[in-house]
Motif scaffolding. Structure first.
Motif, PDB file in Angstrom:
ATOM      1  N   TYR A  44       0.848  -1.367   0.109  1.00 54.17           N
ATOM      2  CA  TYR A  44       0.136   0.035   0.216  1.00 54.17           C
ATOM      3  C   TYR A  44       0.929   1.104  -0.031  1.00 54.17           C
ATOM      4  N   ILE A  45       0.629   1.866  -0.962  1.00 52.33           N
ATOM      5  CA  ILE A  45       1.478   3.328  -1.146  1.00 52.33           C
ATOM      6  C   ILE A  45       0.645   4.638  -0.842  1.00 52.33           C
ATOM      7  N   LYS A  46       1.257   5.229   0.213  1.00 53.25           N
ATOM      8  CA  LYS A  46       0.662   6.589   0.514  1.00 53.25           C
ATOM      9  C   LYS A  46       1.598   7.792   0.275  1.00 53.25           C
ATOM     10  N   VAL A  51       3.424   2.095   3.064  1.00 55.91           N
ATOM     11  CA  VAL A  51       3.120   2.150   4.318  1.00 55.91           C
ATOM     12  C   VAL A  51       2.578   0.809   4.681  1.00 55.91           C
ATOM     13  N   GLY A  52       2.396  -0.029   3.937  1.00 55.25           N
ATOM     14  CA  GLY A  52       1.792  -1.326   4.324  1.00 55.25           C
ATOM     15  C   GLY A  52       1.837  -2.475   3.182  1.00 55.25           C
ATOM     16  N   VAL A  71       1.079  -2.758   8.720  1.00 56.54           N
ATOM     17  CA  VAL A  71       0.848  -1.250   8.445  1.00 56.54           C
ATOM     18  C   VAL A  71       1.682  -0.269   9.361  1.00 56.54           C
ATOM     19  N   LEU A  72       2.555   0.698   8.645  1.00 57.35           N
ATOM     20  CA  LEU A  72       3.239   1.778   9.564  1.00 57.35           C
ATOM     21  C   LEU A  72       2.486   2.055  10.729  1.00 57.35           C
ATOM     22  N   GLU A  73       3.007   2.407  11.774  1.00 62.32           N
ATOM     23  CA  GLU A  73       2.201   2.833  13.138  1.00 62.32           C
ATOM     24  C   GLU A  73       1.477   4.063  12.619  1.00 62.32           C
ATOM     25  N   SER A  74       2.309   4.951  12.132  1.00 59.14           N
ATOM     26  CA  SER A  74       1.642   6.264  11.811  1.00 59.14           C
ATOM     27  C   SER A  74       0.644   6.168  11.028  1.00 59.14           C
ATOM     28  N   CYS A  75       0.193   5.091  10.180  1.00 57.74           N
ATOM     29  CA  CYS A  75      -0.973   4.918   9.226  1.00 57.74           C
ATOM     30  C   CYS A  75      -1.833   3.953   9.776  1.00 57.74           C
ATOM     31  N   GLN A  76      -1.919   3.514  10.816  1.00 57.01           N
ATOM     32  CA  GLN A  76      -2.796   2.502  11.330  1.00 57.01           C
ATOM     33  C   GLN A  76      -3.970   3.307  11.601  1.00 57.01           C
TER      34      GLN A  76
END
Ligand SMILES: CC(C)(COP(=O)(O)OP(=O)(O)OC[C@H]1O[C@@H](n2cnc3c(N)ncnc32)[C@H](O)[C@@H]1OP(=O)(O)O)[C@@H](O)C(=O)NCCC(=O)NCCS
Length: 159
Positions: A44-46, A51-52, A71-76
């Motif tokens: 998953y690209i943000k 980020v995931g 999933v990256l903590e800041s994007c959970q």
């Protein structure tokens, strides 16, 4: 944006997974394991950043495993984990796989994705041949859940 992983993603996937593994919340993966299984992976690209990730690994004619969901903590808590699980379900359906399982420390997340808890002994022996290779065997403490794709076929891709 969700897409299949490419070679350029592998080092980022490696860091994402192993940062969580260092906190003992998921199992580590080696770089060689990731390169060998690159075709299993979705990312998953943000904002141009990975980020995931999640992987769908085919085990047998009627069985696949969903693994390395991170999933990256800041994007959970933005629905990214659920989307990654959804895309794995979609691919499993396309391949006409009957059932997916997961071994996890966060069963509640997978229950939200439509999985149900089962006894580990009900999973086919084939998975044990993978488990014995793991350094945490036999006391990994991971909880097994399954998702039956046939039974849930009519429900679209939302769960
Ligand atoms: C577990 C993980 C992938 C969830 O990703 P996420 O993007 O935050 O999940 P989502 O935002 O898609 O959440 C989907 C649902 O699950 C719930 N959920 C998410 N994480 C949860 C958790 N740790 N415990 C319980 N429920 C959780 C959310 O509240 C949400 O519920 P809702 O549909 O009612 O709103 C993420 O927390 C993570 O990477 N954790 C560390 C690595 C890990 O443990 N991976 C699993 C290995 S198999």
């Amino acid at each position: 944006m969700l897409r299949k992983a490419t070679i350029d993603d592998i080092e980022k996937i490696y860091k994402l997974i192993n940062d969580f593994a260092a906190k003992n919340v998921m199992l580590p993966r080696s770089l060689s394991e990731l390169y060998e299984n690159i075709r299993d992976f979705f990312v998953y690209i943000k904002d141009d950043t990975l980020v995931g990730c999640a992987a769908l690994h085919i085990f047998w004619k009627d069985l696949a495993e969903i693994k390395s969901v991170a999933v990256l903590e800041s994007c959970q808590h933005e629905g990214i984990g659920k989307k990654l699980v959804m895309v794995c379900k979609r691919e499993a359906r396309k391949l006409r796989i009957a059932k997916m399982f997961v071994l996890t420390y966060v069963p509640e997340f997978f229950e939200k994705c439509g999985f149900r808890r089962v006894e580990k002994e009900t999973l086919p022996h084939k998975i044990w041949s993978e488990c014995v290779k793991c350094h945490k065997f036999p006391d990994c403490g991971e909880i097994p859940l399954i998702y039956e794709l046939n039974k849930n076929n009519g429900r679209g891709t939302a769960s």
